[in-house]
Design an enzyme around this catalytic site. Structure first.
Site, PDB file in Angstrom:
ATOM      1  N   PRO A   2      33.015   2.739  82.790  1.00 18.44           N
ATOM      2  CA  PRO A   2      32.584   4.073  83.227  1.00 18.44           C
ATOM      3  C   PRO A   2      32.491   4.164  84.748  1.00 18.44           C
ATOM      4  O   PRO A   2      31.985   3.255  85.391  1.00 18.44           O
ATOM      5  CB  PRO A   2      31.210   4.234  82.580  1.00 18.44           C
ATOM      6  N   GLU A   3      33.016   5.231  85.321  1.00 16.37           N
ATOM      7  CA  GLU A   3      32.890   5.480  86.757  1.00 16.37           C
ATOM      8  C   GLU A   3      31.842   6.578  86.958  1.00 16.37           C
ATOM      9  O   GLU A   3      31.236   7.046  86.006  1.00 16.37           O
ATOM     10  CB  GLU A   3      34.254   5.873  87.337  1.00 16.37           C
ATOM     11  N   LYS A  58      26.265   4.353  90.337  1.00 15.15           N
ATOM     12  CA  LYS A  58      26.569   4.216  88.913  1.00 15.15           C
ATOM     13  C   LYS A  58      25.363   3.709  88.126  1.00 15.15           C
ATOM     14  O   LYS A  58      25.496   3.242  86.999  1.00 15.15           O
ATOM     15  CB  LYS A  58      27.774   3.291  88.729  1.00 15.15           C
ATOM     16  N   ARG A 113      30.277  -6.024  75.345  1.00 19.38           N
ATOM     17  CA  ARG A 113      30.559  -7.114  76.288  1.00 19.38           C
ATOM     18  C   ARG A 113      29.301  -7.769  76.851  1.00 19.38           C
ATOM     19  O   ARG A 113      29.385  -8.796  77.505  1.00 19.38           O
ATOM     20  CB  ARG A 113      31.409  -6.572  77.444  1.00 19.38           C
ATOM     21  N   ARG A 266      43.790  -4.553  91.736  1.00 17.09           N
ATOM     22  CA  ARG A 266      43.742  -3.471  90.748  1.00 17.09           C
ATOM     23  C   ARG A 266      45.091  -2.774  90.651  1.00 17.09           C
ATOM     24  O   ARG A 266      45.796  -2.621  91.652  1.00 17.09           O
ATOM     25  CB  ARG A 266      42.692  -2.422  91.150  1.00 17.09           C
TER      26      ARG A 266
END
Ligand SMILES: [Zn+2]
Length: 278
Positions: A2-3, A58, A113, A266
């Protein structure tokens, strides 16, 4: 992962549903994700009313009436669910914490995770003064995030602009997806060295960051790969992506094929015609 827009979407949903609720009990199934001593964590939280849910960068901040705050980072896969009934949660291996609410509902924190974290901190009126947030810069709509501020920081950096923006030290909110989109809209090559950019580029970075992030928030974020939002609501910004994940497709401005290269570790997407190194 999630950003910022996805986290903002979760925060708005949590705020709407949790404000005014009291946390009556808590069960921790995976103590390691709680970074505060578990006894202190429980004592600070149980019996407290939730005054609101905020976001800083975040981080999700569940604010309590005793001026304590549960600070959460979802990392890769963290999610919240609000449910009416509990099954035998000890058998559900991905539920790590359950908060019991006084209206009879439960908040479940779910994380396949196990990278997400939770801790209890003191409330701050200005989160920029909180020690753990000190390294973070400003979100593009914050008052102090002026083009001059961004330009000053750019001039001191010899890293590629993509790395500069991903660091969150100057501008907060652009992760891998949104950085690609902002640089495309600002017509800046992702590998361009930050210090070589002009003041007009700083202005465009601020402007486009604000446009892209606001639009993404309005659309509930971006739903790609495995991350689906809490409460089963999927964001729609993936339909607005102009370069990210668009390898091989024509640039929406000039028609040149979008390319993908590895930068800053990335996958990076850009138009080689619209975004040239200056
Ligand atoms: Zn192009």
């Amino acid at each position: 992962m999630p950003e910022l827009p996805e986290v903002e979407t979760v925060v708005r949903q949590l705020d709407e549903r949790l404000k005014g609720q009291k946390i009556t009990a808590m069960t921790i199934f995976y103590p390691k994700m709680v970074k505060t001593d578990n006894t202190i964590f429980s004592e600070s939280i149980i019996g407290q009313k939730i005054s609101g849910v905020e976001r800083f960068g975040k981080y999700i901040l569940i604010c309590l009436e005793n001026k304590k705050v549960i600070r959460i980072h979802l990392r890769m896969e963290g999610k919240f669910y609000i449910v009416d009934t509990l099954v035998d949660e000890s058998l559900e291996k991905h539920t790590h914490i359950i908060f019991h609410l006084d209206d009879g509902k439960y908040i479940k924190y779910h994380d396949v995770r196990k990278f997400g974290t939770m801790e209890c901190i003191d409330y701050h009126d200005n989160w920029h003064t909180e020690s753990k947030f000190a390294t973070l810069g400003y979100e593009p709509w914050e008052k102090l995030c002026t083009p001059a501020f961004i330009f000053g920081r750019l001039q001191k950096s010899i890293t590629p602009i993509k790395t500069f923006l991903l660091s969150q030290k100057t501008l907060v909110g652009l992760g891998n997806i949104y950085v690609d989109e902002v640089l495309f809209r600002a017509k800046i090559h992702p590998a361009q060295i930050a210090a070589t950019l002009k003041e007009s580029d700083a202005k465009m970075i601020k402007k486009q960051s604000e446009i892209v992030l606001r639009k993404a928030i309005t659309l509930g974020g971006t739903t790609i790969r495995t991350y689906h939002n809490t409460f089963g609501i999927d964001g729609l910004f993936q339909n607005e992506l102009q370069v990210h994940l668009q390898k091989g497709k024509g640039c929406p401005i000039c028609g040149t094929e979008i390319i993908k290269e590895k930068l800053a570790g990335r996958g990076t997407y850009y138009c080689p015609s619209c975004q040239t190194i200056k």
